[in-house]
Write a protein that holds these residues in place. Structure first.
Motif, mmCIF file in Angstrom:
data_model
loop_
_atom_site.group_PDB
_atom_site.id
_atom_site.type_symbol
_atom_site.label_atom_id
_atom_site.label_comp_id
_atom_site.label_asym_id
_atom_site.label_seq_id
_atom_site.Cartn_x
_atom_site.Cartn_y
_atom_site.Cartn_z
ATOM 1 N N SER A 248 5.253 -7.392 1.802
ATOM 2 C CA SER A 248 6.431 -8.241 2.029
ATOM 3 C C SER A 248 7.528 -7.896 1.027
ATOM 4 O O SER A 248 8.693 -8.260 1.233
ATOM 5 N N HIS A 249 7.172 -7.201 -0.045
ATOM 6 C CA HIS A 249 8.158 -6.704 -1.002
ATOM 7 C C HIS A 249 8.632 -5.332 -0.514
ATOM 8 O O HIS A 249 7.841 -4.386 -0.469
ATOM 9 N N PRO A 250 9.894 -5.192 -0.137
ATOM 10 C CA PRO A 250 10.345 -3.924 0.480
ATOM 11 C C PRO A 250 10.201 -2.708 -0.425
ATOM 12 O O PRO A 250 10.116 -1.584 0.060
ATOM 13 N N GLU A 251 10.151 -2.938 -1.742
ATOM 14 C CA GLU A 251 10.043 -1.789 -2.650
ATOM 15 C C GLU A 251 8.621 -1.249 -2.744
ATOM 16 O O GLU A 251 8.400 -0.132 -3.224
ATOM 17 N N VAL A 252 7.618 -2.016 -2.314
ATOM 18 C CA VAL A 252 6.223 -1.584 -2.414
ATOM 19 C C VAL A 252 5.930 -0.556 -1.322
ATOM 20 O O VAL A 252 6.030 -0.856 -0.130
ATOM 21 N N MET A 253 5.553 0.631 -1.735
ATOM 22 C CA MET A 253 5.305 1.732 -0.811
ATOM 23 C C MET A 253 3.823 2.041 -0.627
ATOM 24 O O MET A 253 3.455 2.703 0.343
ATOM 25 N N GLU A 254 2.975 1.589 -1.562
ATOM 26 C CA GLU A 254 1.547 1.887 -1.436
ATOM 27 C C GLU A 254 0.719 0.780 -2.063
ATOM 28 O O GLU A 254 1.190 0.053 -2.944
ATOM 29 N N PHE A 255 -0.508 0.680 -1.585
ATOM 30 C CA PHE A 255 -1.421 -0.382 -2.002
ATOM 31 C C PHE A 255 -2.724 0.270 -2.447
ATOM 32 O O PHE A 255 -3.262 1.138 -1.758
ATOM 33 N N HIS A 256 -3.232 -0.162 -3.609
ATOM 34 C CA HIS A 256 -4.421 0.449 -4.190
ATOM 35 C C HIS A 256 -5.561 -0.568 -4.295
ATOM 36 O O HIS A 256 -5.333 -1.762 -4.519
ATOM 37 N N SER A 257 -6.775 -0.069 -4.168
ATOM 38 C CA SER A 257 -7.970 -0.906 -4.344
ATOM 39 C C SER A 257 -9.086 -0.032 -4.894
ATOM 40 O O SER A 257 -8.961 1.196 -4.964
ATOM 41 N N ARG A 258 -10.197 -0.656 -5.271
ATOM 42 C CA ARG A 258 -11.317 0.101 -5.824
ATOM 43 C C ARG A 258 -12.626 -0.602 -5.487
ATOM 44 O O ARG A 258 -12.664 -1.787 -5.196
ATOM 45 N N ALA A 259 -13.716 0.159 -5.555
ATOM 46 C CA ALA A 259 -15.048 -0.407 -5.325
ATOM 47 C C ALA A 259 -16.074 0.440 -6.055
ATOM 48 O O ALA A 259 -15.981 1.681 -6.049
ATOM 49 N N HIS A 260 -17.047 -0.210 -6.685
ATOM 50 C CA HIS A 260 -18.146 0.521 -7.307
ATOM 51 C C HIS A 260 -19.054 1.098 -6.226
ATOM 52 O O HIS A 260 -19.048 0.642 -5.071
ATOM 53 N N ASP A 261 -19.860 2.074 -6.609
ATOM 54 C CA ASP A 261 -20.680 2.753 -5.611
ATOM 55 C C ASP A 261 -21.757 1.856 -5.013
ATOM 56 O O ASP A 261 -22.270 2.150 -3.927
ATOM 57 N N HIS A 262 -22.096 0.731 -5.679
ATOM 58 C CA HIS A 262 -23.095 -0.174 -5.107
ATOM 59 C C HIS A 262 -22.470 -1.255 -4.231
ATOM 60 O O HIS A 262 -23.190 -2.056 -3.639
ATOM 61 N N GLU A 263 -21.138 -1.281 -4.128
ATOM 62 C CA GLU A 263 -20.447 -2.313 -3.351
ATOM 63 C C GLU A 263 -20.175 -1.794 -1.934
ATOM 64 O O GLU A 263 -19.047 -1.514 -1.542
ATOM 65 N N GLY A 264 -21.238 -1.698 -1.161
ATOM 66 C CA GLY A 264 -21.137 -1.115 0.170
ATOM 67 C C GLY A 264 -20.215 -1.881 1.094
ATOM 68 O O GLY A 264 -19.455 -1.288 1.865
ATOM 69 N N ALA A 265 -20.256 -3.219 1.047
ATOM 70 C CA ALA A 265 -19.435 -4.022 1.953
ATOM 71 C C ALA A 265 -17.952 -3.802 1.682
ATOM 72 O O ALA A 265 -17.150 -3.659 2.615
ATOM 73 N N ALA A 266 -17.572 -3.771 0.416
ATOM 74 C CA ALA A 266 -16.161 -3.548 0.071
ATOM 75 C C ALA A 266 -15.716 -2.157 0.501
ATOM 76 O O ALA A 266 -14.622 -1.979 1.047
ATOM 77 N N ARG A 267 -16.563 -1.171 0.273
ATOM 78 C CA ARG A 267 -16.210 0.196 0.651
ATOM 79 C C ARG A 267 -16.019 0.303 2.164
ATOM 80 O O ARG A 267 -15.063 0.937 2.634
ATOM 81 N N ARG A 268 -16.900 -0.319 2.933
ATOM 82 C CA ARG A 268 -16.759 -0.282 4.393
ATOM 83 C C ARG A 268 -15.492 -1.001 4.841
ATOM 84 O O ARG A 268 -14.824 -0.577 5.799
ATOM 85 N N LEU A 269 -15.168 -2.095 4.159
ATOM 86 C CA LEU A 269 -13.967 -2.847 4.497
ATOM 87 C C LEU A 269 -12.721 -1.990 4.298
ATOM 88 O O LEU A 269 -11.834 -1.944 5.162
ATOM 89 N N TYR A 270 -12.644 -1.280 3.175
ATOM 90 C CA TYR A 270 -11.472 -0.436 2.917
ATOM 91 C C TYR A 270 -11.400 0.710 3.924
ATOM 92 O O TYR A 270 -10.311 1.064 4.402
ATOM 93 N N GLU A 271 -12.534 1.285 4.246
ATOM 94 C CA GLU A 271 -12.539 2.396 5.201
ATOM 95 C C GLU A 271 -12.093 1.927 6.587
ATOM 96 O O GLU A 271 -11.340 2.628 7.271
#
Length: 289
Positions: A248-271
């Motif tokens: 919603s902020h027009p200046e924001v061009m990219e969004f970043h996130s992270r997940a540890h290798d044991h956080e399978g649900a988060a990794r699948r969500l990002y993918e």
């Protein structure tokens, strides 16, 4: 020559940090500052060593900063094959306290030096990115609203005790904030670049997303869903709302996130949300120096 960092070394250390920034495979945990005065201030209370060549130019850097019950290692960073000597030198300053270190998965030279020195790999963390141009205007218009009977609460409407309980229960490696006071909680979320999006239903706090926006970048600092409420799609709701808020902020061009290798649900969500893997960082620990 190996010696403690001096104020006159700041320019060379900044140059070394910029050299690291130029290639992701060189990444290690390092000072944030890239300006001379900022670097001098940041390193003032640290144990830091540099390795100088015959001309007096800094070719390697390593530092120790207090972290948890021990230290976090900055570096070792070297342009001239001096990783091992500067690492050995800085470890002598740590006593028997545990030391954490972080290095890009592709940074094989530093990882080999850490493992030779007795560091053990704990886990990997994948970093993901989603750019604005990868989201069509149609996608951005149809991001789902909050489902009926749910509410999205900002930080000042979330009780500190409820936040702390959700924080405590949601992830075993998130320990830093367990010692916060309510005043520290309020000061943190009073910062204009931070937003807390807490999902609530019927008086129960189900989860939260913490968003940070700075310049052209938005970052999902934390995404937490209480263990008893997982598997119900609440993580996707929170991620969608964080994306919606960031873009919603027009200046924001990219969004970043992270997940540890044991956080399978988060990794699948990002993918599933079309995030792209940027890099992987390995966390190391030396428990008995």
């Amino acid at each position: 020559m190996l010696r403690p960092l001096q104020a006159a070394d700041a320019h060379d250390v900044v140059t070394l940090l910029e050299w690291m920034d130029a290639h992701p495979e060189r990444e290690v945990f390092a000072p944030v500052a890239r300006e001379l005065e900022d670097l001098r201030w940041e390193c003032e209370d640290k144990k830091s060593l540099v390795h100088l060549d015959d001309l007096g130019t800094v070719r390697a850097y390593a530092g120790l900063a207090r972290y948890k019950e021990g230290y976090v290692l900055e570096g070792p960073l070297s342009r001239g094959g001096l990783v091992e000597p500067v690492l050995r030198g800085i470890l002598e300053h740590a006593g028997n306290d545990p030391i954490y270190a972080f290095a890009a998965k592709a940074n094989r030279g530093v990882r080999d030096a850490l493992e030779t020195a007795g560091f053990s790999a704990m886990h990997g963390t994948d970093f993901f990115k989603l750019s604005r141009r990868e989201l069509s205007s149609k996608q951005m218009r149809v991001w789902p609203e909050i489902p009926q009977n749910f509410r999205l609460l900002p930080a000042f409407k979330v009780r500190f005790e409820d936040y702390l309980e959700l924080y405590r229960s949601s992830e075993d490696v998130w320990t830093e904030r367990l010692h916060w006071s309510e005043a520290e909680y309020k000061r943190h979320f009073a910062r204009p670049e931070l937003s807390l999006l807490a999902l609530e239903k019927g008086g129960d706090l189900l989860g939260f997303a913490e968003l940070e926006t700075e310049g052209q970048s938005g970052t999902l600092a934390y995404l937490a869903v209480h263990p008893v409420h997982r598997g119900k799609g609440y993580g996707r709701i929170l991620l969608n709302q964080a994306l919606r808020e960031a873009f919603s902020h027009p200046e924001v061009m990219e969004f970043h996130s992270r997940a540890h290798d044991h956080e399978g649900a988060a990794r699948r969500l990002y993918e599933r949300t079309d995030f792209q893997l940027e890099r992987t960082v390995i966390t190391y620990l030396l428990e008995d120096n």
